[in-house]
Motif scaffolding. Sequence first.
Motif, PDB file in Angstrom:
ATOM      1  N   ALA A 152     -14.741  23.890  83.724  1.00 32.20           N
ATOM      2  CA  ALA A 152     -14.349  23.711  82.333  1.00 32.20           C
ATOM      3  C   ALA A 152     -13.237  24.685  81.944  1.00 32.20           C
ATOM      4  O   ALA A 152     -12.273  24.318  81.256  1.00 32.20           O
ATOM      5  CB  ALA A 152     -15.568  23.902  81.424  1.00 32.20           C
ATOM      6  N   ALA A 153     -13.369  25.932  82.389  1.00 37.08           N
ATOM      7  CA  ALA A 153     -12.312  26.917  82.127  1.00 37.08           C
ATOM      8  C   ALA A 153     -11.020  26.526  82.840  1.00 37.08           C
ATOM      9  O   ALA A 153      -9.916  26.704  82.297  1.00 37.08           O
ATOM     10  CB  ALA A 153     -12.772  28.304  82.580  1.00 37.08           C
ATOM     11  N   ALA A 154     -11.141  25.985  84.057  1.00 36.57           N
ATOM     12  CA  ALA A 154      -9.960  25.537  84.790  1.00 36.57           C
ATOM     13  C   ALA A 154      -9.271  24.386  84.059  1.00 36.57           C
ATOM     14  O   ALA A 154      -8.035  24.302  84.025  1.00 36.57           O
ATOM     15  CB  ALA A 154     -10.359  25.108  86.205  1.00 36.57           C
ATOM     16  N   ALA A 155     -10.069  23.482  83.475  1.00 36.18           N
ATOM     17  CA  ALA A 155      -9.496  22.377  82.704  1.00 36.18           C
ATOM     18  C   ALA A 155      -8.710  22.892  81.511  1.00 36.18           C
ATOM     19  O   ALA A 155      -7.603  22.417  81.212  1.00 36.18           O
ATOM     20  CB  ALA A 155     -10.612  21.437  82.244  1.00 36.18           C
ATOM     21  N   THR A 156      -9.260  23.891  80.827  1.00 36.82           N
ATOM     22  CA  THR A 156      -8.572  24.480  79.679  1.00 36.82           C
ATOM     23  C   THR A 156      -7.289  25.178  80.107  1.00 36.82           C
ATOM     24  O   THR A 156      -6.249  25.070  79.446  1.00 36.82           O
ATOM     25  CB  THR A 156      -9.499  25.482  78.962  1.00 36.82           C
ATOM     26  OG1 THR A 156     -10.730  24.835  78.626  1.00 36.82           O
ATOM     27  CG2 THR A 156      -8.847  26.037  77.716  1.00 36.82           C
ATOM     28  N   ALA A 157      -7.352  25.892  81.241  1.00 33.87           N
ATOM     29  CA  ALA A 157      -6.169  26.576  81.755  1.00 33.87           C
ATOM     30  C   ALA A 157      -5.085  25.579  82.148  1.00 33.87           C
ATOM     31  O   ALA A 157      -3.894  25.800  81.899  1.00 33.87           O
ATOM     32  CB  ALA A 157      -6.554  27.440  82.955  1.00 33.87           C
TER      33      ALA A 157
END
Length: 401
Positions: free
Chosen positions: A293-298
Motif C-alpha cells: 500500500a505504501a509502495a502504491a502511494t509512492a
Amino acid sequence: MTAASALAPPTSIAKPHGTRAAWIMLASGWSANQFSALLGPYHSELGLTSSAVTGLFAVYVVGLIPALLIAGPLADRHGRRPVALAALGLNVLSTLMLMAGAVWGTALLLPGRFLTGISAGALLAAGSAWIKELSHSPRLSGLYVSAGFATGGLAAALIAQWAPEPMVTAYVPHVVLGVAAGLLALTAPETGRVRTKASTSDVEPNAEPTSATTDLSPDTEARSRFRRRVLPVAPWVFVAPTIGFVTLPGAIHAGLLFTGVATAVVPGVGLLTARRAVATPVPGLLTTAVGAAAAATAAASGSRVLAMAAAAVLGAGYGLSLAHGLTRTAALAPPHQLARWTAKFWTAAYLGMFTPYVLTLLGDAAPTCELLAAVAVLALVVAVVTRLRATGAPAAQVGRA
C-alpha cells in the motif's frame, strides 16, 4: 544411544561447520541480486527493452525451480555436500558468463542468467538442508541468503556507479566470494549420508517394523499441514522484496544509486526481522500488505522518501514470511527428506519472483500504483483466509501450524 542422538552431530562441532558452510548461501543470494542492481544500465547502455530486462530477471526463476525440485531428492539420496559444492561451481561460472555477455555480446546474458537460477536453486535445496543439520538452526541459511541479497545488489550498484566497464567489474566481487565460500565449505563434513547410515545401522534386515522404523515414513498429518499452511503462503516471501527493489524504483523513475540502496535495504531489513520473527504466517502477510500500500502511494506521488520507507516495510514482510517458511518446513519435514521438503518450500517461494514481470505485462491495463494497491488487497485477503483456516483447526494443530 537413541536414533535422534545418533543422527545429530555434536553442537560444539556442528555450529562452526554450519557457519563456514553458510557462506555458500551468501554467494547464492549475492549472485541473484547483483544482476538486479544493473537492470538500468542493461536498458540504457546495451539498449535492451524494459520487457527484455524484466524477462532476464524472471528467467532466473525459470532455471531455479526445476533445479530445486531435482537437487532436493539428489541431496537426500547422495549427500548434501557434493550437490551444494557442485552448485557453487556453477554459480561462479554463471557470473563469468554474465561478465562475458557485456564484452562479447548480449546473447550470453540469457544462458548466464538461466544458469544463475539453476545453481542458486541447487544451492538452496542442498545447502539449506546441509547448513540446518550442521548448525541445528533452520533459519541460518535464510539469514545468509538475505545477507547476500542485501550486499550483492548494493556492491554491484556502487561499482557500476563509479567503476569503469561497470557490467564487468560489478560482477568481480561475486567471483571472489564464490571461490572463498567454496574453500570454507570444503572444511565442513557431510551430513546426509551419515544420517542415512546412522538411521539404518541398528535395524535388522528381517526385523518387524517398529516405532523407530515406521517413523521414517513421511507423516501424513505433517505433509497435510505443509501443503495447507506453508506452501500457499510461500510465494509472498519474494512478492515483497521484488516489488521493493525491482518494481518500485522503476515506478518512480529512480536512478542506479537509489536502486542499489533499495536492493540493500529490502533484504537488510528482512535479515534483521527474520532473526527474531515468530514462526506464524499472518504477520508477514499483513506487513507485506502495508508495504504494498505504501509502495502504491509512492508510485502515485513519485516520492523517493516514501518509496524507500515502503521498501523497508516490504523487507520486513519478506523476513517474517521467510522465517515462518523455513522454521515450519524444518519442523514438519521427515529428517531423511529434509532437502526435498526445503526445495518444495523454496520453489513455491520463488514463484513470487515473477511479480515484477506480471506487473509489467499488466502495465497497459492499469497504472502501477493501482496494481500495487491490488497486491496489498490480495495480501490482506490471503492473511484473513490463513487466519480463518488456523482458527478453524483443532487447538492442538493450531499450535503446531
